[in-house]
Design a protein around this motif. Structure first.
Motif, PDB file in Angstrom:
ATOM      1  N   PHE A  86       0.846  -0.895  -0.138  1.00 44.60           N
ATOM      2  CA  PHE A  86       0.039  -0.375  -0.163  1.00 44.60           C
ATOM      3  C   PHE A  86       1.165   1.737   0.149  1.00 44.60           C
ATOM      4  CE2 PHE A  86      -3.320  -2.905   1.533  1.00 44.60           C
ATOM      5  CZ  PHE A  86      -3.898  -2.817   0.475  1.00 44.60           C
ATOM      6  N   ALA A  87       1.969   0.814   0.045  1.00 46.81           N
ATOM      7  CA  ALA A  87       3.041   2.320  -0.200  1.00 46.81           C
ATOM      8  C   ALA A  87       2.639   3.560  -1.320  1.00 46.81           C
ATOM      9  CB  ALA A  87       4.470   1.721   0.206  1.00 46.81           C
ATOM     10  N   ASP A  88       2.450   2.496  -2.137  1.00 47.72           N
ATOM     11  CA  ASP A  88       1.853   3.330  -3.695  1.00 47.72           C
ATOM     12  C   ASP A  88       0.392   3.824  -3.528  1.00 47.72           C
ATOM     13  OD1 ASP A  88       5.059   2.713  -4.481  1.00 47.72           O
ATOM     14  OD2 ASP A  88       3.741   0.909  -6.324  1.00 47.72           O
ATOM     15  N   HIS A  89       0.409   3.530  -2.551  1.00 45.90           N
ATOM     16  CA  HIS A  89      -1.046   4.275  -2.537  1.00 45.90           C
ATOM     17  C   HIS A  89      -0.726   5.687  -1.658  1.00 45.90           C
ATOM     18  CE1 HIS A  89      -3.957   0.695  -4.132  1.00 45.90           C
ATOM     19  NE2 HIS A  89      -2.480   0.236  -4.533  1.00 45.90           N
ATOM     20  N   LYS A  90       0.006   5.416  -0.416  1.00 38.68           N
ATOM     21  CA  LYS A  90      -0.110   5.766   0.692  1.00 38.68           C
ATOM     22  C   LYS A  90      -0.910   7.617  -0.594  1.00 38.68           C
ATOM     23  CE  LYS A  90       2.307   8.490   4.203  1.00 38.68           C
ATOM     24  NZ  LYS A  90       3.214   8.137   4.966  1.00 38.68           N
ATOM     25  N   GLN A 115      -1.334   6.895   7.279  1.00 39.08           N
ATOM     26  CA  GLN A 115      -0.218   5.297   6.925  1.00 39.08           C
ATOM     27  C   GLN A 115       0.753   5.080   7.195  1.00 39.08           C
ATOM     28  OE1 GLN A 115      -2.581   4.312   3.320  1.00 39.08           O
ATOM     29  NE2 GLN A 115      -0.318   3.654   2.747  1.00 39.08           N
ATOM     30  N   ILE A 116       0.988   3.753   7.708  1.00 39.85           N
ATOM     31  CA  ILE A 116       2.717   3.452   7.912  1.00 39.85           C
ATOM     32  C   ILE A 116       2.415   1.801   7.312  1.00 39.85           C
ATOM     33  CG2 ILE A 116       4.065   3.176   9.663  1.00 39.85           C
ATOM     34  CD1 ILE A 116       2.367   4.683  11.845  1.00 39.85           C
ATOM     35  N   GLU A 117       3.654   2.102   6.255  1.00 35.37           N
ATOM     36  CA  GLU A 117       3.341  -0.196   6.279  1.00 35.37           C
ATOM     37  C   GLU A 117       4.600  -0.177   6.348  1.00 35.37           C
ATOM     38  OE1 GLU A 117       4.478   2.633   3.779  1.00 35.37           O
ATOM     39  OE2 GLU A 117       2.751   3.915   3.906  1.00 35.37           O
TER      40      GLU A 117
END
Ligand code: ATP
Ligand code: MG
Length: 555
Positions: free
Chosen positions: A233-237, A255-257
């Motif tokens: 989900f990093a790319d969705h942050k 948001q923390i991945e």
């Protein structure tokens, strides 16, 4: 290890800093499962992190079902997920939450974006949208509908909600940047038309918000402080942040991945697990070989050991692969301390003590735990006819074999020294009975003359033992990184229908993990029990896979 749920990691450091600086005074996390399958050991990592952080910091954790994909979701899954979380020992804050609780608010925020010129109705086909989105090497192309008047989009969106259009006829897209290097930012779809019966809202809605739009807003509405999710989900942050920055909302969670749990010999995705269930490869989602919470529970793992495992699977930003043996070691350690010891025979071989008086029996005292006296003792009946393990006899064995062979003296656990006089065979030449003599002066398992025997074996009284079925489970896959059905372990289940258990156990066995001395840990499984009690082997006493894991990892 500390008594905290979560070992210090980069997320606890962020939280510490946020509390220190006064950014937050209370930690608020959430666990957001989609009710489209059962929880697996990967989810456990996320559960132990989110619920665990809330406990460790005296904060709160919401259980929020991400129910925006009505086609795949069910109430049964939602119930199973709640049961599993409770069984693991966690409590969610307040009532169970659902993304669908926010459908009205989400709709209103979508209107706000349209009114601000930040969202538009796109009437291209799904294929065209996909095509024009570009890829990593090609920039996206603006939709011909991108600059349509705000009023037009507003009107169409309301009519979408009112059910005037077909599924897939149009979508609502955020207007961000078709040139962005991040594909998620290329005018992502935030609402679609889908006529499907929803588990909670029924047929009230025919438009549903997409995950990326729903998740950040639900987090913010609940006042989540730290929204922990896995690395993909990093790319969705940037999108998570863009949505919250562009609507009128007070809260902006962080948001923390972190790295997801990957485990050797295991496939975790719900889709793959569902395939195993659908194709009857396993006995349901709770088959004791499944990496699901319900499977582990049915197998006899205790929640303590699963939580210990999660605690050991470090939370970082680097992908990692955890050996399945680490989970099994956590289970062994937990059971070694907590499981009462009993005796049972997997493959019974009859043994007759020729010099023991016929028709008589006596009681033998046995310890329930070798390291913990608080477990106490029990009395076991002993008599002329016993069962021992078939492979505790070997014809013509050499001196290194400390168990029975003709002429050899062996100790029966807690009972007497016995000498094997003769093995009786059937017509096929198989040993069907041992004829032995015992030394009455060795009661309790030691001799007065100091005579030593090297082997000690377990036994049950033939007259008193209970007939049981034992199921020996092994790994579902026999390769370190399974890819599919071809990698299934054909020997993952062995059923022993003629096993024997010492008396007095079956009646009180429900919910109790036992160690069968020398053979492993076992747990009663009433799921499909018919005429005989069934026990699952939870785990062997020792790891027999460690070597394969190492050598395959070196390849
Ligand atoms: P699956 O691929 O098995 O269907 P999912 O991520 O789609 O998993 P969700 O119900 O959406 O399943 O997951 C709920 C939460 O559990 C999410 O926050 C997700 O990041 C987390 N999660 C899922 N799998 C893992 C894993 N292997 N390790 C850590 N966390 C996980
Ligand atoms: Mg999912």
């Amino acid at each position: 290890m500390s008594d905290k749920n979560v070992t210090e990691n980069f997320i606890t450091q962020i939280i510490d800093a946020d509390l220190e600086s006064g950014k937050h005074s209370q930690v608020m996390t959430r666990f957001p499962p989609e009710p489209n399958g059962f929880l697996h050991v990967g989810h456990v990592k996320s559960i132990c992190l989110n619920f665990g952080l809330a406990e460790d910091y005296q904060g709160l954790c919401n259980l929020r079902f991400d129910d925006t994909n009505p086609a795949k979701e069910s109430i049964e899954y939602a119930q199973a997920i709640q049961r599993d979380i409770e069984w693991l020992g966690f409590k969610w804050n307040d009532k169970v939450m659902y993304s669908s609780d926010y459908f009205d608010q989400l709709y209103a925020y979508a209107i706000e974006l349209i009114e601000k010129g930040l969202a538009f109705i796109d009437e291209q086909s799904p294929e065209e949208i996909r095509e024009m989105r570009g890829d990593f090497t090609h920039p996206g192309v603006n939709s011909p509908f991108r600059d349509r008047p705000i009023e037009e989009s507003l009107d169409l969106f309301k009519r979408m909600k009112a059910g005037e259009f077909e599924d897939g006829q149009m979508v609502l897209r955020a207007k961000i940047d078709m040139q962005s290097g991040n594909l998620n930012m290329r005018d992502p779809i935030i609402y679609r038309i889908k006529r499907a019966h929803h588990i909670r809202t029924g047929d009230q809605w025919c438009i549903y918000p997409m995950y990326d739009f729903t998740h950040c807003i639900s987090d913010a509405l609940e006042g989540i402080t730290h929204s922990n999710c896995t690395l993909e989900f990093a790319d969705h942050k940037p999108l998570y942040d863009w949505v919250l920055d562009n609507i009128t909302i007070d809260c902006h969670p962080h948001q923390i991945e972190f790295n997801r749990l990957n485990q050797t010999f295991t496939m975790m995705s719900k889709r793959k697990l569902n395939e195993l269930v659908e194709q009857d490869v396993v006995d349901g989602w709770d088959d004791p070989r499944m990496p699901t919470v319900s499977g582990m529970r049915r197998r006899g793992y205790r929640p303590q050991s699963i939580r210990q495992y999660a605690k050991k699977s470090t939370v970082t930003r680097k992908p990692s692969m955890i050996p399945m043996s680490m989970l099994e070691d956590c289970v062994r350690q937990d059971l070694n301390a907590s499981a009462p010891r009993i005796m049972g025979v997997l493959n019974p071989l009859k043994l007759v003590i020729e010099n023991y008086p016929e028709g008589e029996s006596e009681m033998i005292t046995a310890h329930n735990h070798p390291m913990d006296e608080s477990f106490g003792t029990r009395e076991l009946p002993f008599g002329r006819e016993l069962y021992i393990e078939a492979d505790d006899y070997k014809e013509g064995a050499n001196r290194k074999f400390f168990r029975f062979t003709e002429g050899r003296e062996v100790r029966l656990r807690y009972a007497y020294y016995l000498t094997c006089q003769k093995a009786i065979k059937n017509e096929a030449g198989e040993v069907i009975e041992l004829r032995c003599t015992y030394d009455p002066a060795t009661k309790g398992g030691c001799s007065e003359d100091g005579r030593k025997v090297k082997g000690t074996i377990h036994w049950v009284s033939a007259e008193h033992a209970d007939d049981v079925e034992l199921r020996l489970y092994d790994r579902l896959y026999n390769v370190v990184s399974p890819k599919g059905m071809d990698d299934l372990n054909p020997d993952s289940l062995k059923v022993l229908e003629n096993a024997k258990l010492e008396p007095g156990i079956v009646e009180k066995s429900e919910g109790v993990q036992y160690q069968l001395e020398r053979t492993g840990y076992f747990f009663r499984d009433k799921t499909h029990e018919k005429d005989k009690p069934v026990f699952n082997r939870i785990v062997t006493l020792r790891d027999s896979w460690a070597r394969q894991e190492q050598t395959e990892e070196q390849k």
